[in-house]
Structures are given as structure tokens and as C-alpha cells.
Scaffold this motif. Structure first.
Motif, PDB file in Angstrom:
ATOM      1  N   VAL A 152      20.860  12.853 -14.231  1.00 39.08           N
ATOM      2  CA  VAL A 152      22.297  12.632 -14.371  1.00 39.08           C
ATOM      3  C   VAL A 152      22.540  11.774 -15.603  1.00 39.08           C
ATOM      4  CG1 VAL A 152      24.357  11.613 -13.315  1.00 39.08           C
ATOM      5  CG2 VAL A 152      22.708  12.859 -11.902  1.00 39.08           C
ATOM      6  N   LEU A 153      23.507  12.207 -16.419  1.00 40.48           N
ATOM      7  CA  LEU A 153      23.912  11.475 -17.611  1.00 40.48           C
ATOM      8  C   LEU A 153      25.374  11.081 -17.481  1.00 40.48           C
ATOM      9  CD1 LEU A 153      22.508  13.847 -20.395  1.00 40.48           C
ATOM     10  CD2 LEU A 153      21.453  11.757 -19.544  1.00 40.48           C
ATOM     11  N   GLY A 154      25.693   9.912 -17.976  1.00 38.04           N
ATOM     12  CA  GLY A 154      27.076   9.478 -18.077  1.00 38.04           C
ATOM     13  C   GLY A 154      27.395   9.292 -19.547  1.00 38.04           C
ATOM     14  N   ILE A 155      28.318  10.069 -20.046  1.00 44.17           N
ATOM     15  CA  ILE A 155      28.691   9.996 -21.464  1.00 44.17           C
ATOM     16  C   ILE A 155      30.088   9.420 -21.544  1.00 44.17           C
ATOM     17  CG2 ILE A 155      29.014  11.325 -23.585  1.00 44.17           C
ATOM     18  CD1 ILE A 155      26.966  13.348 -22.348  1.00 44.17           C
ATOM     19  N   ALA A 156      30.154   8.175 -21.993  1.00 37.57           N
ATOM     20  CA  ALA A 156      31.423   7.454 -22.030  1.00 37.57           C
ATOM     21  C   ALA A 156      32.149   7.684 -23.344  1.00 37.57           C
ATOM     22  CB  ALA A 156      31.183   5.960 -21.831  1.00 37.57           C
ATOM     23  N   ASP A 157      33.458   7.715 -23.275  1.00 37.73           N
ATOM     24  CA  ASP A 157      34.326   7.771 -24.458  1.00 37.73           C
ATOM     25  C   ASP A 157      33.996   8.904 -25.424  1.00 37.73           C
ATOM     26  OD1 ASP A 157      35.751   5.528 -23.566  1.00 37.73           O
ATOM     27  OD2 ASP A 157      34.268   4.181 -24.440  1.00 37.73           O
ATOM     28  N   ALA A 158      33.796  10.105 -24.885  1.00 38.54           N
ATOM     29  CA  ALA A 158      33.593  11.265 -25.761  1.00 38.54           C
ATOM     30  C   ALA A 158      34.886  11.466 -26.537  1.00 38.54           C
ATOM     31  CB  ALA A 158      33.263  12.502 -24.940  1.00 38.54           C
ATOM     32  N   PRO A 159      34.830  11.422 -27.875  1.00 42.92           N
ATOM     33  CA  PRO A 159      36.058  11.483 -28.669  1.00 42.92           C
ATOM     34  C   PRO A 159      36.734  12.852 -28.586  1.00 42.92           C
ATOM     35  CG  PRO A 159      34.123  11.403 -30.097  1.00 42.92           C
ATOM     36  CD  PRO A 159      33.633  11.278 -28.696  1.00 42.92           C
ATOM     37  N   PRO A 160      38.052  12.888 -28.663  1.00 49.69           N
ATOM     38  CA  PRO A 160      38.779  14.156 -28.567  1.00 49.69           C
ATOM     39  C   PRO A 160      38.453  15.081 -29.734  1.00 49.69           C
ATOM     40  CG  PRO A 160      40.272  12.344 -29.113  1.00 49.69           C
ATOM     41  CD  PRO A 160      38.930  11.757 -28.850  1.00 49.69           C
ATOM     42  N   GLY A 161      38.245  16.353 -29.415  1.00 47.21           N
ATOM     43  CA  GLY A 161      37.982  17.357 -30.436  1.00 47.21           C
ATOM     44  C   GLY A 161      36.636  17.224 -31.116  1.00 47.21           C
ATOM     45  N   ARG A 162      35.738  16.416 -30.589  1.00 47.49           N
ATOM     46  CA  ARG A 162      34.419  16.188 -31.200  1.00 47.49           C
ATOM     47  C   ARG A 162      33.312  16.519 -30.223  1.00 47.49           C
ATOM     48  NH1 ARG A 162      34.496  11.756 -34.948  1.00 47.49           N
ATOM     49  NH2 ARG A 162      32.381  12.410 -35.405  1.00 47.49           N
ATOM     50  N   THR A 163      32.116  16.697 -30.750  1.00 45.16           N
ATOM     51  CA  THR A 163      30.941  16.955 -29.931  1.00 45.16           C
ATOM     52  C   THR A 163      30.002  15.756 -30.015  1.00 45.16           C
ATOM     53  OG1 THR A 163      31.104  19.338 -30.321  1.00 45.16           O
ATOM     54  CG2 THR A 163      28.967  18.502 -29.588  1.00 45.16           C
ATOM     55  N   VAL A 164      29.522  15.321 -28.852  1.00 44.19           N
ATOM     56  CA  VAL A 164      28.532  14.259 -28.787  1.00 44.19           C
ATOM     57  C   VAL A 164      27.284  14.798 -28.111  1.00 44.19           C
ATOM     58  CG1 VAL A 164      30.157  12.327 -28.807  1.00 44.19           C
ATOM     59  CG2 VAL A 164      29.511  13.357 -26.654  1.00 44.19           C
ATOM     60  N   SER A 165      26.134  14.225 -28.456  1.00 44.19           N
ATOM     61  CA  SER A 165      24.863  14.693 -27.907  1.00 44.19           C
ATOM     62  C   SER A 165      24.114  13.551 -27.243  1.00 44.19           C
ATOM     63  CB  SER A 165      23.982  15.261 -29.022  1.00 44.19           C
ATOM     64  OG  SER A 165      24.618  16.317 -29.666  1.00 44.19           O
ATOM     65  N   GLU A 166      23.357  13.899 -26.230  1.00 43.06           N
ATOM     66  CA  GLU A 166      22.506  12.939 -25.555  1.00 43.06           C
ATOM     67  C   GLU A 166      21.306  13.684 -24.986  1.00 43.06           C
ATOM     68  OE1 GLU A 166      23.002   9.618 -22.078  1.00 43.06           O
ATOM     69  OE2 GLU A 166      24.660   9.946 -23.455  1.00 43.06           O
ATOM     70  N   HIS A 167      20.181  12.997 -24.852  1.00 41.76           N
ATOM     71  CA  HIS A 167      18.985  13.617 -24.303  1.00 41.76           C
ATOM     72  C   HIS A 167      18.895  13.381 -22.805  1.00 41.76           C
ATOM     73  CE1 HIS A 167      17.453  13.512 -28.519  1.00 41.76           C
ATOM     74  NE2 HIS A 167      17.101  14.720 -28.142  1.00 41.76           N
ATOM     75  N   ALA A 168      18.479  14.430 -22.093  1.00 46.76           N
ATOM     76  CA  ALA A 168      18.137  14.316 -20.685  1.00 46.76           C
ATOM     77  C   ALA A 168      16.620  14.419 -20.622  1.00 46.76           C
ATOM     78  CB  ALA A 168      18.788  15.437 -19.883  1.00 46.76           C
ATOM     79  N   ASN A 169      15.960  13.419 -20.039  1.00 46.39           N
ATOM     80  CA  ASN A 169      14.502  13.375 -19.996  1.00 46.39           C
ATOM     81  C   ASN A 169      14.010  13.361 -18.560  1.00 46.39           C
ATOM     82  OD1 ASN A 169      14.257  13.092 -22.866  1.00 46.39           O
ATOM     83  ND2 ASN A 169      14.908  10.979 -22.614  1.00 46.39           N
ATOM     84  N   SER A 170      12.974  14.175 -18.287  1.00 43.60           N
ATOM     85  CA  SER A 170      12.402  14.251 -16.950  1.00 43.60           C
ATOM     86  C   SER A 170      10.900  14.051 -17.013  1.00 43.60           C
ATOM     87  CB  SER A 170      12.696  15.614 -16.325  1.00 43.60           C
ATOM     88  OG  SER A 170      11.921  15.794 -15.153  1.00 43.60           O
ATOM     89  N   ARG A 171      10.398  13.118 -16.218  1.00 44.10           N
ATOM     90  CA  ARG A 171       8.947  12.939 -16.114  1.00 44.10           C
ATOM     91  C   ARG A 171       8.371  13.948 -15.121  1.00 44.10           C
ATOM     92  NH1 ARG A 171       6.851   8.734 -18.761  1.00 44.10           N
ATOM     93  NH2 ARG A 171       8.184   6.991 -19.304  1.00 44.10           N
ATOM     94  N   LYS A 172       9.145  14.326 -14.111  1.00 44.87           N
ATOM     95  CA  LYS A 172       8.661  15.259 -13.091  1.00 44.87           C
ATOM     96  C   LYS A 172       8.442  16.658 -13.658  1.00 44.87           C
ATOM     97  CE  LYS A 172      10.941  12.847  -9.310  1.00 44.87           C
ATOM     98  NZ  LYS A 172      12.026  12.903  -8.322  1.00 44.87           N
ATOM     99  N   ALA A 173       9.176  17.043 -14.666  1.00 50.38           N
ATOM    100  CA  ALA A 173       9.040  18.376 -15.257  1.00 50.38           C
ATOM    101  C   ALA A 173       8.064  18.388 -16.433  1.00 50.38           C
ATOM    102  CB  ALA A 173      10.409  18.886 -15.702  1.00 50.38           C
ATOM    103  N   ALA A 174       7.415  17.278 -16.703  1.00 48.54           N
ATOM    104  CA  ALA A 174       6.466  17.194 -17.822  1.00 48.54           C
ATOM    105  C   ALA A 174       5.241  18.046 -17.525  1.00 48.54           C
ATOM    106  CB  ALA A 174       6.049  15.748 -18.057  1.00 48.54           C
TER     107      ALA A 174
END
Length: 188
Positions: A152-174
Motif C-alpha cells: 500500500v502506498l500513500g501519495i500525498a498532494d498529487a498536483p493537479p494535471g500532473r503525474t507523480v511516481s513512486e516505487h512499490a517494493n515487495s520482499r515477499k515477491a523477490a
């Protein structure tokens, strides 16, 4: 009267060659001192370079932050954890996939077998006219469709009309051939 006069000789080839390395070294020392350098490496960031980009009328002062890199990393990590907890709480009340699945995309990143986690790049595009908080759950599934891990990711204050990126990382799926997919996404 006999005055002492220094004997002036033109600098010959040998004398000039002997002075050149000494003068070069002196010039380097003087230049380094003038630039504020120490000649070695020091922890932290350089204070001699500052990049200024257009921003709001009030900008932060140019003073040096008293925080260390470890303190900064800890505050960023704490903020990410607060956002994640808020996202978990928000998604627990969502029925189905949520209202923002179309705003979110995910791409699995290439991995080596020796890596200790599986990573996916999550992109959120905010189509609204104001900043928004996005709660996103990414499932890592194997070839048969079995969910190996949910992140689960929480992305705060995503600006209007813009794209933001974040990584989701899993140790169980490694180390397992897995594929990331968006399970839920909610905008608030």
C-alpha cells in the motif's frame, strides 16, 4: 659609497623549470582556499553550489540546515509511513477497486535474481483541478494469478494535471517471477 645591489640574472631554462611545479602547487592551494574547499571529501553536501528554480514568492533561506543526512532520511521515512498508514485506513473503507483506478498505472521493473525485493513503478496522474491524496494498493502476483504480496502506498498532494511516481517494493515477491497490478486506488 658602495650600495649593495641584488644580482639580477634572467631566469634560465633550468631555474624556470624548477619554479614551475612550485608555482603550480601554490596556485592550486590558493585557488582551493579561495573556493572554500578542503582538498578532501567531507560528509554532507557541498555549500558552494545552489540551484534556484522559479517558485513561490517566498523561498526558503539559503542557510545551512542543522539536520544530518540520517535525520533527514528518518523524517522522510516517517512521512512515508504516515502516508502509508493513512492510505491503509482509507482503502479499508473502499468497496471494490476505488474511484481512481483509471488515474493510476504500474510497471514492473527488471530484476536480477540476487535482488532482495521486487519493485514496481507506480504513476499517478491527478485529473482534478486541486491537489489530492491517493491511496493505492499494488498486488504482486505470480503467473497463475496467486497474490504473493500486497503493498500500500500513500501519495500525498498529487498536483493537479500532473503525474507523480513512486516505487512499490515487495520482499515477499523477490526472486519469484511476478507481475504488479493495481488492486485498489482511491482519490480524496
Amino acid at each position: 659609497m658602495n650600495q649593495y645591489r641584488p644580482l639580477r640574472r634572467p631566469l634560465g631554462g633550468r631555474t624556470a623549470r624548477r619554479l614551475t611545479p612550485a608555482l603550480l602547487a601554490a596556485a592550486i592551494v590558493v585557488g582551493t582556499a579561495a573556493c572554500g574547499g578542503t582538498g578532501g571529501t567531507s560528509p554532507g553536501t557541498s555549500r558552494s553550489t545552489r540551484t534556484v528554480s522559479p517558485g513561490p514568492a517566498e523561498s526558503p533561506s539559503a542557510s545551512v540546515s542543522p539536520r544530518t543526512q540520517q535525520e533527514f532520511a528518518a523524517s522522510v521515512s516517517a512521512e512515508a509511513e504516515r502516508n502509508r498508514q493513512q492510505a491503509v485506513k482509507q482503502l479499508s473503507a473502499v468497496q471494490g477497486q476505488g474511484n481512481a483506478v483509471k488515474d493510476v498505472s504500474v510497471t514492473g521493473l527488471p530484476v536480477a535474481k540476487a535482488e532482495q525485493f521486487r519493485s514496481a513503478l507506480v504513476r499517478v496522474t491527478n485529473p482534478t483541478d486541486k491537489p489530492a491524496f491517493y491511496a493505492v494498493r499494488v498486488d504482486f502476483v505470480d503467473a497463475s494469478g496467486k497474490v504473493l504480496d500486497s503493498v500500500v502506498l500513500g501519495i500525498a498532494d498529487a498536483p493537479p494535471g500532473r503525474t507523480v511516481s513512486e516505487h512499490a517494493n515487495s520482499r515477499k515477491a523477490a526472486g519469484v517471477k511476478s507481475f504488479p497490478r493495481i488492486a485498489q486506488a482511491e482519490r480524496s
